[in-house]
Write a protein that holds these residues in place. Structure first.
Motif, short mmCIF file in Angstrom:
data_model
loop_
_atom_site.label_atom_id
_atom_site.label_comp_id
_atom_site.label_asym_id
_atom_site.label_seq_id
_atom_site.Cartn_x
_atom_site.Cartn_y
_atom_site.Cartn_z
N SER A 1 -9.38 -57.60 28.12
CA SER A 1 -9.22 -58.11 29.49
C SER A 1 -9.65 -57.05 30.49
CB SER A 1 -7.77 -58.51 29.74
OG SER A 1 -7.37 -59.54 28.87
N SER A 2 -9.29 -55.79 30.20
CA SER A 2 -9.69 -54.69 31.08
C SER A 2 -11.20 -54.51 31.10
CB SER A 2 -9.00 -53.39 30.63
OG SER A 2 -7.60 -53.51 30.66
N ILE A 3 -11.82 -54.61 29.92
CA ILE A 3 -13.29 -54.48 29.84
C ILE A 3 -13.96 -55.61 30.62
CG2 ILE A 3 -15.27 -54.62 28.27
CD1 ILE A 3 -13.50 -53.22 26.16
N LEU A 4 -13.42 -56.82 30.51
CA LEU A 4 -13.97 -57.97 31.24
C LEU A 4 -13.87 -57.74 32.75
CD1 LEU A 4 -15.15 -60.84 31.16
CD2 LEU A 4 -12.80 -61.70 31.10
N CYS A 5 -12.71 -57.23 33.21
CA CYS A 5 -12.53 -56.94 34.63
C CYS A 5 -13.49 -55.85 35.10
CB CYS A 5 -11.09 -56.52 34.91
SG CYS A 5 -9.89 -57.86 34.76
N LEU A 6 -13.71 -54.85 34.25
CA LEU A 6 -14.64 -53.78 34.60
C LEU A 6 -16.06 -54.33 34.80
CD1 LEU A 6 -13.47 -50.93 32.18
CD2 LEU A 6 -13.43 -50.85 34.67
N ILE A 7 -16.45 -55.23 33.91
CA ILE A 7 -17.80 -55.81 33.99
C ILE A 7 -17.93 -56.72 35.23
CG2 ILE A 7 -19.44 -57.37 32.85
CD1 ILE A 7 -18.31 -56.34 30.17
N LEU A 8 -16.90 -57.51 35.50
CA LEU A 8 -16.96 -58.47 36.60
C LEU A 8 -16.86 -57.82 37.97
CD1 LEU A 8 -14.74 -61.38 35.18
CD2 LEU A 8 -17.22 -61.35 35.41
N PHE A 9 -15.97 -56.84 38.10
CA PHE A 9 -15.66 -56.30 39.44
C PHE A 9 -16.27 -54.93 39.73
CE2 PHE A 9 -11.98 -59.04 38.36
CZ PHE A 9 -12.16 -60.00 39.33
N PHE A 10 -16.70 -54.22 38.67
CA PHE A 10 -17.17 -52.85 38.91
C PHE A 10 -18.52 -52.58 38.26
CE2 PHE A 10 -12.52 -52.60 39.21
CZ PHE A 10 -12.39 -52.03 40.47
N LYS A 11 -19.36 -53.62 38.20
CA LYS A 11 -20.67 -53.46 37.57
C LYS A 11 -21.51 -52.42 38.31
CE LYS A 11 -22.73 -57.25 36.43
NZ LYS A 11 -23.49 -58.52 36.54
N TYR B 1 -6.55 -47.97 24.96
CA TYR B 1 -5.94 -47.71 26.26
C TYR B 1 -6.96 -47.19 27.28
CZ TYR B 1 -1.69 -48.04 23.48
OH TYR B 1 -0.70 -48.48 22.64
N LEU B 2 -8.12 -46.74 26.81
CA LEU B 2 -9.12 -46.16 27.69
C LEU B 2 -9.63 -47.15 28.74
CD1 LEU B 2 -10.74 -43.63 28.38
CD2 LEU B 2 -12.45 -44.35 26.70
N PRO B 3 -9.97 -48.41 28.37
CA PRO B 3 -10.42 -49.36 29.42
C PRO B 3 -9.36 -49.62 30.48
CG PRO B 3 -10.94 -50.19 27.22
CD PRO B 3 -10.07 -49.00 27.03
N VAL B 4 -8.08 -49.61 30.08
CA VAL B 4 -6.99 -49.82 31.04
C VAL B 4 -6.95 -48.67 32.05
CG1 VAL B 4 -4.50 -50.14 31.31
CG2 VAL B 4 -5.67 -51.06 29.29
N PHE B 5 -7.09 -47.43 31.54
CA PHE B 5 -7.10 -46.25 32.40
C PHE B 5 -8.29 -46.27 33.36
CE2 PHE B 5 -9.17 -42.08 32.86
CZ PHE B 5 -8.27 -41.47 33.74
N ILE B 6 -9.50 -46.57 32.83
CA ILE B 6 -10.71 -46.60 33.66
C ILE B 6 -10.61 -47.68 34.73
CG2 ILE B 6 -13.20 -47.01 33.64
CD1 ILE B 6 -13.27 -45.83 30.82
N LEU B 7 -10.07 -48.85 34.35
CA LEU B 7 -9.90 -49.93 35.31
C LEU B 7 -8.97 -49.51 36.44
CD1 LEU B 7 -10.37 -52.90 36.11
CD2 LEU B 7 -8.40 -53.50 34.69
N ALA B 8 -7.84 -48.88 36.09
CA ALA B 8 -6.89 -48.43 37.11
C ALA B 8 -7.52 -47.38 38.01
CB ALA B 8 -5.64 -47.88 36.44
N LEU B 9 -8.29 -46.46 37.43
CA LEU B 9 -8.94 -45.41 38.20
C LEU B 9 -9.92 -46.01 39.21
CD1 LEU B 9 -9.54 -42.39 38.71
CD2 LEU B 9 -11.23 -42.51 36.86
N LEU B 10 -10.74 -46.95 38.77
CA LEU B 10 -11.73 -47.57 39.66
C LEU B 10 -11.08 -48.45 40.72
CD1 LEU B 10 -14.60 -48.49 37.15
CD2 LEU B 10 -14.45 -46.54 38.71
N ILE B 11 -10.00 -49.12 40.36
CA ILE B 11 -9.26 -49.91 41.35
C ILE B 11 -8.71 -48.99 42.43
CG2 ILE B 11 -7.12 -51.20 41.71
CD1 ILE B 11 -7.65 -52.65 39.10
N GLY B 12 -8.16 -47.85 42.01
CA GLY B 12 -7.62 -46.91 42.98
C GLY B 12 -8.69 -46.31 43.88
N LEU B 13 -9.92 -46.18 43.36
CA LEU B 13 -11.00 -45.58 44.14
C LEU B 13 -11.70 -46.57 45.06
CD1 LEU B 13 -12.70 -43.31 41.43
CD2 LEU B 13 -11.41 -42.55 43.43
#
Length: 406
Positions: A21-31, A81-93
């Motif tokens: 789910s985190s990987i999917l969010c990364l692709i959709l929102f942070f391409k 857990y890495l995609p979850v961390f990256i997603l949170a980092l990019l959301i915060g940025l």
């Protein structure tokens, strides 16, 4: 969440759903952000060098492990857990409005678990049915998180999240006060001493913040009264020796069965019997962890200490059988050293020192991590690890933005 295993594997569905789910969010929102990052990464020789150096370190760690296959297996498992961390980092940025949404989701999960735990506690038959595959800890509350100590640590994390939401004006003072009362009662029911001390620390921090703003306001009085009440209840249930909490329990034989098992084991091995306590248990496990590190000072690999060394220790397996592999070194520094080597102990402390510069309430997360994991270690719990990955990602995003620095 209850751990529902994927058929024919020791992975549960959360191990698949959450990271993908985190990987999917990364692709959709942070391409675009990811493309820019990889472009900069590939054009930066230092970044490439450090990446390969880190990769080489993990390869060496796995190869030098006394149980390389186990080490490799859990190294790969940690990557979920890495995609979850990256997603949170990019959301915060880049998309801070999603940050508050994630905090609200965690807060909602905490409220549900708190209410569900009260239902379980006052309905022991339902409690025993749900936890038939886990160590039966009743009347020590564990909700759906796992061991009572892990649940208590989760409660403290959720209180920090509630404080962040209060500071961002996303919840009212009344909702925060209500959750403080609810979470405090649940934490008392866990019987976790070290986490209750952390709860007192957080409550005093909250009281200090309220006092600075509004002196002796109604909110201050509510928090103070229920803090005192929680301290009294914790003493009454777990420290007074009156064993009042046992009136709710039809499983008082459990502790006696463990002590009888211990007594029988020491009798067979001509060792003087002693009563099992949290102190001498930790003395045994610290001693054994230090012995393993003396044999393998570079570390043994992720989860190898639990899955291999503890599961082969005669004393521990005689007492707890299969549950032994669920134990850990019960200390943050020892466990990180065992899992990843002394280098990662240095990296861990460097990150913590850096983030201590924040004025954000997220700084409390790292204080709680340090204090809460002195005599225990909670990051083997999936829910705590996922939430911690999010909070660490948000914290590092604030360090990068430098918006809350002194």
């Amino acid at each position: 969440m209850p751990e529902i295993n994927i058929p024919f594997t020791d992975f549960n569905f959360a191990n698949i759903i959450v990271p993908f789910s985190s990987i999917l969010c990364l692709i959709l929102f942070f391409k675009e952000e990811l493309c820019k990052f990889f472009s900069k990464f590939l054009n930066n020789y230092y970044s490439i060098f450090y990446f390969f150096l880190l990769s080489f370190y993990f390869v060496v760690l796995n190869l030098t492990s006394p149980y390389p296959l186990t080490s490799l297996k859990y190294t790969l498992k940690i990557l979920e857990y890495l995609p979850v961390f990256i997603l949170a980092l990019l959301i915060g940025l880049f998309k801070t409005y999603y940050k508050n949404l994630l905090f609200l989701v965690i807060f909602l999960i905490a409220i549900i678990l708190n209410f569900f735990n009260l239902i379980l506690f006052f309905n022991p038959d339902l409690y025993k049915t749900i936890f038939y595959e886990r160590p039966y800890t009743y009347p020590r509350a564990q909700s759906l998180v796992g061991h009572p100590n892990s649940y208590a640590f989760f409660i403290n994390l959720s209180l920090i999240v509630a404080l962040v939401l209060l500071n961002e004006s996303l919840i009212s003072n009344n909702i925060f006060n209500f959750y403080f009362i609810l979470s405090g009662l649940n934490l008392v029911l866990t019987g976790s001493k070290n986490n209750f001390i952390l709860f007192i620390f957080l409550a005093l921090y909250i009281l200090y913040g309220i006092y600075k703003k509004n002196k002796f306001s109604l909110d201050f009085e509510i928090i103070l009264i229920f803090l005192i009440l929680n301290i009294f209840l914790f003493w009454l249930f777990w420290l007074s020796g009156l064993e009042i909490i046992q009136k709710f329990s039809y499983n008082s034989w459990y502790k006696q069965a463990i002590e009888n098992s211990l007594s029988q084991f020491f009798k067979e091995h001509n060792i003087i019997t002693y009563k099992i306590t949290s102190i001498n248990f930790r003395e045994e496990i610290y001693s054994y962890a230090l012995y393993v590190l003396s044999q393998f000072p570079l570390g043994v690999g992720p989860y190898v200490f639990q899955a291999e060394f503890l599961s082969r220790n005669v004393k521990f397996t005689a007492l707890w059988g299969e549950n032994t592999k669920g134990f850990n070194a019960h200390n943050l520094v020892l466990q990180v050293w065992l899992d990843f080597g002394i280098l990662w102990v240095v990296i861990l402390w460097s990150i913590i020192i850096l983030i201590f510069r924040l004025n954000s309430p997220l700084k409390l997360f790292f204080i709680v991590v340090l204090l809460g994991n002195i005599v225990d270690y909670f990051f083997t719990n999936p829910l705590i690890f996922y939430i911690s990955s999010i909070l660490i990602g948000f914290s590092l995003s604030e360090v990068i933005n430098e918006k809350n620095f002194n």
